[in-house]
Motif scaffolding. Sequence first.
Motif, PDB file in Angstrom:
ATOM      1  N   TYR A 292      -0.967   8.385   6.950  1.00 20.24           N
ATOM      2  CA  TYR A 292      -2.069   7.555   6.477  1.00 20.24           C
ATOM      3  C   TYR A 292      -1.650   6.826   5.206  1.00 20.24           C
ATOM      4  O   TYR A 292      -1.059   7.429   4.311  1.00 20.24           O
ATOM      5  CB  TYR A 292      -3.319   8.404   6.186  1.00 20.24           C
ATOM      6  N   GLU A 293      -1.954   5.549   5.125  1.00 19.49           N
ATOM      7  CA  GLU A 293      -1.680   4.769   3.927  1.00 19.49           C
ATOM      8  C   GLU A 293      -2.972   4.546   3.159  1.00 19.49           C
ATOM      9  O   GLU A 293      -4.068   4.546   3.723  1.00 19.49           O
ATOM     10  CB  GLU A 293      -1.047   3.416   4.282  1.00 19.49           C
ATOM     11  N   GLU A 294      -2.835   4.352   1.825  1.00 21.51           N
ATOM     12  CA  GLU A 294      -3.982   4.073   0.969  1.00 21.51           C
ATOM     13  C   GLU A 294      -3.690   2.805   0.173  1.00 21.51           C
ATOM     14  O   GLU A 294      -2.536   2.464  -0.078  1.00 21.51           O
ATOM     15  CB  GLU A 294      -4.220   5.236   0.002  1.00 21.51           C
TER      16      GLU A 294
ATOM     17  N   ARG B 132     -11.427  -0.918   8.082  1.00 26.75           N
ATOM     18  CA  ARG B 132     -10.891   0.407   8.377  1.00 26.75           C
ATOM     19  C   ARG B 132      -9.436   0.325   8.821  1.00 26.75           C
ATOM     20  O   ARG B 132      -9.033  -0.648   9.452  1.00 26.75           O
ATOM     21  CB  ARG B 132     -11.716   1.062   9.485  1.00 26.75           C
ATOM     22  N   PRO B 133      -8.653   1.376   8.526  1.00 27.33           N
ATOM     23  CA  PRO B 133      -7.277   1.395   9.027  1.00 27.33           C
ATOM     24  C   PRO B 133      -7.264   1.538  10.546  1.00 27.33           C
ATOM     25  O   PRO B 133      -8.214   2.044  11.150  1.00 27.33           O
ATOM     26  CB  PRO B 133      -6.660   2.616   8.343  1.00 27.33           C
TER      27      PRO B 133
ATOM     28  N   ASP C  13       0.826  -1.214   0.000  1.00 24.66           N
ATOM     29  CA  ASP C  13       0.000   0.000   0.000  1.00 24.66           C
ATOM     30  C   ASP C  13       0.861   1.264   0.000  1.00 24.66           C
ATOM     31  O   ASP C  13       0.382   2.350  -0.321  1.00 24.66           O
ATOM     32  CB  ASP C  13      -0.970   0.002   1.180  1.00 24.66           C
TER      33      ASP C  13
ATOM     34  N   LYS D 178      -5.153   2.718  14.130  1.00 22.05           N
ATOM     35  CA  LYS D 178      -4.087   3.566  14.655  1.00 22.05           C
ATOM     36  C   LYS D 178      -2.987   2.711  15.279  1.00 22.05           C
ATOM     37  O   LYS D 178      -3.265   1.789  16.039  1.00 22.05           O
ATOM     38  CB  LYS D 178      -4.640   4.537  15.704  1.00 22.05           C
TER      39      LYS D 178
ATOM     40  N   THR E 188      -1.966   5.817  11.043  1.00 21.55           N
ATOM     41  CA  THR E 188      -2.865   4.678  10.865  1.00 21.55           C
ATOM     42  C   THR E 188      -2.318   3.773   9.766  1.00 21.55           C
ATOM     43  O   THR E 188      -1.613   4.222   8.869  1.00 21.55           O
ATOM     44  CB  THR E 188      -4.293   5.119  10.480  1.00 21.55           C
ATOM     45  N   ARG E 189      -2.660   2.505   9.855  1.00 21.68           N
ATOM     46  CA  ARG E 189      -2.231   1.536   8.852  1.00 21.68           C
ATOM     47  C   ARG E 189      -3.327   0.488   8.633  1.00 21.68           C
ATOM     48  O   ARG E 189      -4.118   0.193   9.529  1.00 21.68           O
ATOM     49  CB  ARG E 189      -0.948   0.814   9.289  1.00 21.68           C
ATOM     50  N   PHE E 190      -3.348  -0.072   7.418  1.00 19.19           N
ATOM     51  CA  PHE E 190      -4.145  -1.265   7.160  1.00 19.19           C
ATOM     52  C   PHE E 190      -3.305  -2.463   7.601  1.00 19.19           C
ATOM     53  O   PHE E 190      -2.116  -2.535   7.296  1.00 19.19           O
ATOM     54  CB  PHE E 190      -4.465  -1.392   5.664  1.00 19.19           C
TER      55      PHE E 190
ATOM     56  N   GLY F 283      -1.558  -4.208   3.028  1.00 21.02           N
ATOM     57  CA  GLY F 283      -1.079  -3.296   4.054  1.00 21.02           C
ATOM     58  C   GLY F 283       0.030  -3.915   4.883  1.00 21.02           C
ATOM     59  O   GLY F 283       0.672  -4.883   4.485  1.00 21.02           O
ATOM     60  N   ASN F 284       0.239  -3.342   6.069  1.00 21.61           N
ATOM     61  CA  ASN F 284       1.280  -3.859   6.960  1.00 21.61           C
ATOM     62  C   ASN F 284       0.958  -5.288   7.360  1.00 21.61           C
ATOM     63  O   ASN F 284      -0.165  -5.596   7.762  1.00 21.61           O
ATOM     64  CB  ASN F 284       1.381  -2.979   8.213  1.00 21.61           C
TER      65      ASN F 284
END
Length: 633
Positions: free
Chosen positions: A561-563, A518-519, A417, A521, A486-488, A455-456
Motif C-alpha cells: 500500500y502506498e500513502e 481511492r487507491p 508517494d 488494486k 494497491t496504488r494511487f 502516485g503511479n
Amino acid sequence: MISKLISLLLELADAPRQVKGRLLLGLDTVLVLVSLYTVLALRFEDLMFATRAPWGYAALFAAMTVATPIVLIFLHVPRIKLGALEGRGTSRIALAAGVLGLVLIAVGFLLQALLPRSVPFGFAAIFFAAALLMRIVAVQLVTRAAHHDAAADRVAIYGAGAAGIQLASSLRQARELRPIFFVDDDPKLRGLMVGGLPVFAPGLLAEKLERHQVSHVLLAMPSVEPHRVKAIADKVADLGVEVRSLPSYVDIIARNEGIGVRTVAPDELLGRAMVNLDAPDITSTYAGRIVMVTGAGGSIGSELCRQLLECGLEKLVLYEQSEFALYSIHNELTQLAERAGVELVARLGSVIDRNRVDYVLAEQKVNVILHAAAYKHVPMVEENEIEGARTNVLGTRTVALAAQAAGVERFVLVSTDKAVRPTNVMGATKRLAELVIQDLATRSAKTKFSMVRFGNVLGSSGSVLPLFQRQILAGGPVTVTDPEVTRFFMTIPEAARLVLLAGSYSRGGDVFVLDMGRPVKIIDVARRMIELSGRRVYDPETGCGDIRIEITGLRPGEKRYEELLIDHDNLCDTPHPKILRADEPMLSEIEVKAVIREIEGAIEHQNPDRVRKVIEARVDGYCRPDHATARDA
C-alpha cells in the motif's frame, strides 16, 4: 442432411472472392430470365405465351442471357460484398435493374418481339426485388450456419446507440459471438427493435441473461465517462458474466487501432474522472519567464515541456543527461515552440555537475526550475543504492543550491508517494531529497522551493500500462506481484499540470498532493486492461478465457500500500479544490548537512550499506528489507 448443407454454405462463404463473384453473376443471370418470364406470363395471363412467337421470344431470352453479365460486370454488381450490403450496394442493384430494363426495350425493338410497354418496367422491379431478396437470404443462411457450426457464444450489447448498432452488425458476420439483445437506460428505446434486436432496460438484465443463456456482455458506450463505464462494468460483472469493452469503428480509425487487441487509454484505468487542473494561475506564473526542466526527456519532464509551451514562456531550456532523450524531445517540440513563439534551448548535462548547472543557469538567465530528473524504478535503485542516492539526493541538492545562488524565482521538486514511510531505497532517497529542499526553503530569501507528490503515473516509462499492454499483445501472462497491492494512479497530463500549479501556489517549503480518490488494486487494473483490450481473463476453474494473470510475489522494496501523506492531520487547502498543501516534519540544517556528509562518504567508498544506514536513521518509517540485510552481510 442439415450438417451437409451447413458445411456447403460455410465452404461457399470461405471460397475465394472470384468464385463467389462468378456464382452471384450466374444466379443474377438466372434471376433476369426468371423475372422476364414472370412478367410476360403475368402480362399475357398465359404460362405458354412463348408459343405465340417462339423464335422471337427465344431470341429475346438469348439476347438477355448475353447482355446481362456484360451489364452486371460493367456496374460491378458481383463485387458487392454480401455481408456489407447497405445503401450504396442496394442503389447499385437498382441501377443494374434499370439498365437491364432499358436493354430489354432496345433488344425487343431490334428483334421486333411482341413486348408490351409495361413489361420492361415490371421486369426491372421484379429483378431488383428478387436480386435483393436473394442476397438477404444468402447472408442469413451463411450467418446461421456459421453460428450453428461454431457454437457461438451468445452476447448482450450494453448500449443501443450508433456504436452498439455497428458492433451488432459486425458480430453478425463473425462466428465467435452472436448478439441476442441490447440493454440501454434510455426509456425511449425500451420495447423497440434496434438493428433487428430487442432493447431491454438495465433492471431486466439479470432475468434476460438467464433466460437467453447469455455468457458475455459487451459495452458499446464510447462517449460515456470512463468512471461511469467502470461502474456499469462492475455492476454487470456481479451478475456472473464476462464483461468486455470493444472499440467502435470511429475509435479504430481515429486511434489507428486493430480490431483484435486495442490500446487502452490511461484515463480508462483511473476508476474516476480525470481532474480538471486548468487554472489561470498557471499562465500568469510562467508567462514571459525562462523555465528550465531537468530530466526533460523523461515521461514527466517531456509532458511538462509540452504544457509549458502553452503558457506564454519567453524561453524553455531542456536539461537532460541522455543525448538520445534530449534529441527526441527537442525534435518533437521544435515546430510547436516556433508556433508558440517560445525560444527552445537544449542542454546536455548531469544534475550532479554543479559547474555545468551553474553555467546553464547563468547562460540562459533561468527564472524557474522544474526538477524532474531522478532515478525512479524501484527494483533498479534497490540494487544500485549508490547511484540512486547520488542522483536523487545529491543531484537535487546541487540543482537547488545552484538555483538559490543564481537567484531563480521558483524551484519545484517532482517527488513521489513512495517517499512516504518508504520500504525501498528509491522512495527513501526521494524523501531525503524532500528534506533537503525543505531545509533550503527555510534559508532562502528569493527562491521559493516546493515539492509535488503524486502516485503511479499511467503511461510513464516503467509503469504498469506499457508493461501490461506488451504482455497482452504477446498473449500473456499478465504478471502481478501481489493480489493485494494497491496504488494511487494519475495520468501523465494530470501529473505535469499538478507540477505547474504547485509552482504557482508555492509559498516556500510546501508539499503539494493531488486528491486522487481511492487507491486501486493493481490486479483490478490488469483485469480491466485485458477486458478493455477485447480479451477475457483466463479462469482456471472453467478453463475459459484468453489471458492468464500470474502472481509473481512482491519485488525487493515493494510495498502493498502506498500513502501520499505522512500526517493526514496537517493538510491545508489551496485555491484548487483537488490540490492540497501538507506541512511535513523536517530536519534541521545541521542534520541535513550530516546526511549529505554520510552520503558523500558512502559514494566515495562505494559503500551501499552506509547509504542504507543513513536512510534508517533519517527517514521515518523505513525498515531495511530482508534481502538487503542478507546481501550486505
